[in-house]
Design a protein around this motif. Structure first.
Motif, PDB file in Angstrom:
ATOM      1  N   ARG A 360       0.949  -1.028  -0.378  1.00 57.79           N
ATOM      2  CA  ARG A 360      -0.363   0.355   0.345  1.00 57.79           C
ATOM      3  C   ARG A 360       1.183   1.596   0.170  1.00 57.79           C
ATOM      4  O   ARG A 360       1.876   1.083   0.300  1.00 57.79           O
ATOM      5  N   THR A 374      -9.331   5.336   2.914  1.00 56.03           N
ATOM      6  CA  THR A 374      -8.612   3.860   2.521  1.00 56.03           C
ATOM      7  C   THR A 374      -7.611   4.368   1.655  1.00 56.03           C
ATOM      8  O   THR A 374      -7.016   4.897   1.240  1.00 56.03           O
ATOM      9  N   PRO A 375      -5.967   3.528   2.527  1.00 59.99           N
ATOM     10  CA  PRO A 375      -5.360   3.716   1.735  1.00 59.99           C
ATOM     11  C   PRO A 375      -5.391   3.156  -0.221  1.00 59.99           C
ATOM     12  O   PRO A 375      -5.454   2.460  -0.404  1.00 59.99           O
ATOM     13  N   THR A 376      -4.105   3.982  -0.785  1.00 59.78           N
ATOM     14  CA  THR A 376      -4.553   3.809  -2.269  1.00 59.78           C
ATOM     15  C   THR A 376      -3.762   2.672  -2.451  1.00 59.78           C
ATOM     16  O   THR A 376      -2.114   1.993  -2.276  1.00 59.78           O
ATOM     17  N   PRO A 377      -4.148   1.541  -3.176  1.00 58.61           N
ATOM     18  CA  PRO A 377      -3.478   0.412  -4.049  1.00 58.61           C
ATOM     19  C   PRO A 377      -2.690   0.353  -4.652  1.00 58.61           C
ATOM     20  O   PRO A 377      -1.869   1.548  -5.612  1.00 58.61           O
TER      21      PRO A 377
END
Length: 422
Positions: A360, A374-377
């Motif tokens: 991540r 939400t963390p960026t993939p």
């Protein structure tokens, strides 16, 4: 790309001070003091440099979110080196030699110091810290809490190799001009272990808390104990061809497998420090950095493309490369707390990768701490390695391990697929 100006950082500091004042007052009124108002950093995390911002941030390893930030008022876009050992965190300005100790509970610079010579490296582990001057040949113990010198310096024959601290707190310093690995404890020079001939190129890795020295001239890797060599393994001839300064190794490894890279020869040698077994993998790239091992995978930064080359040691094949920045530039890659950290300190880009290969992004420039988004993939790589070729037996390492214990049989070397962009 976005970063805060000096004025913006000062304004943020004023706001932060006001908030702290309110918290202090509330704490005194309630009789709880200020300890409950202090930020709590994740135990599984790492400090990462942001040179353009002149700051360091602490990222939560499980979420990738920033939970701490410290402004370095004197940093003016200079390259920063973060040295961390548990709660002890030192930041070295590589242009000025200024050393700042970070107080993780107050999120501020607690003490500062100055390195005596340009190019001096700070090594810290097991509660010990040292300043090593490779060109001057001096080793000076530091107090990690005050950044002050402790005792008198130890003088060795320069130039010195990259030093490391083992699990017992002993500093090990390669002295190539003498073909030795020297122990240093505080202000005392300890035993010198012979690991080659005078002038042999020596590289050091602290693998699971134990020194592993690689000698490219002798094509050997040696696990070193307190009284001498515990295990010696012969390496393929491609290592010898690497010559002086041609080998890249991790400074610290958290596994028994230590990757040794000869970039000019396109050879990656995986050394098992427990059994002495070897695997050799052919790999191609541009400007490659020191390889790192995490779980079943080996990660090699390619600073010419801003990607990570990924090799699966169990499947014996390359996986799709991981895009970091997607452009040329320096990358810091290291393993800490069972996670792989990748940082470009001259941009907002940082990644954290888990043992299963998932990763991540870290929002280093995010203004809020503990953000809930939400963390960026990780982005999907733009290409994958070429199809694996049938494996073949490579040249067997010459010689027999001479140390005790010796490995059983002859170590195996396997050549697999080459990772080449399409």
């Amino acid at each position: 790309m976005r970063w805060r100006s000096a004025a913006g950082r000062r304004a943020a500091g004023v706001v932060a001070s006001a908030i702290v004042a309110v918290l202090v007052g509330a704490g005194l009124f309630l009789g709880t003091g200020v300890s409950s108002a202090r930020p709590e950093l994740s135990d599984v995390g790492a400090w990462l440099a942001s040179a353009l911002n002149g700051e360091v941030v602490h990222a939560n390893g499980l979420s990738g979110q920033v939970d701490g930030r410290v402004d370095l008022a004197s940093a003016e876009g200079d390259a920063l080196k973060v040295v961390q050992d548990g709660s002890n965190v030192l930041v070295v300005d590589e242009s000025t030699g200024k050393v700042s100790r970070i107080d993780a509970t107050q999120l501020e610079v607690a003490q500062t110091g100055k390195l005596s010579a340009a190019g001096t490296e700070v090594v810290m582990a097991a509660g010990k810290a040292y300043a090593v001057d490779p060109r001057g040949g001096t080793v000076q113990q530091l107090d990690p809490l005050t950044v002050a010198a402790v005792g008198t310096p130890v003088t060795l024959k320069p130039p010195l190799g990259q030093a490391g601290i083992d699990k017992n707190g002993t500093l090990w310093v390669p002295v190539p001009e003498e073909g030795t690995l020297v122990q240093v404890n505080g202000a005392q020079k300890g035993k010198a272990v012979t690991v080659g001939e005078p002038g042999d190129p020596l590289t050091l890795t602290i693998a699971n808390g134990v020194p592993l020295v690689t000698n490219s001239a002798a094509a050997s890797a040696m696990v070193i104990g307190s009284t001498g060599t515990r295990l010696q393994v012969s390496l393929p001839s491609t290592v010898t061809d690497a010559g002086t300064g041609g080998l890249l190794v991790p400074a610290v490894a958290e596994s028994d497998i230590v990757p040794v890279l000869a970039p000019a020869q396109g050879a990656l040698v995986l050394v098992n420090t427990s059994s002495g077994a070897l695997t050799t993998v052919a790999v191609k790239g541009g400007k490659l950095g020191p390889p790192q091992a995490l779980g079943r995978r080996i990660y090699i930064p390619d600073e010419s493309t801003g990607r990570l080359i990924v090799y699966d040691t169990v499947a014996r094949k390359f996986e799709p490369e991981k895009v970091v920045t997607g452009k040329a530039g320096p990358l810091e890659v290291f393993v800490k707390d069972g996670l792989l950290w990748v940082n470009d300190q001259f941009s907002e880009t940082a990644l954290v990768i888990e043992k299963d290969g998932s990763g991540r992004r870290v929002g280093k420039y995010d203004e809020a701490l503990g953000q809930k988004d939400t963390p960026t993939p990780l982005p999907i790589p733009t290409y994958t390695p070429t199809k694996a070729q049938p494996t073949r037996r490579a040249e067997q390492p010459t010689g027999t391990p001479t140390s005790v214990p010796t490995t059983s049989g002859t170590a195996q070397a396997t050549v697999t697929v080459t990772a080449t962009p399409t």
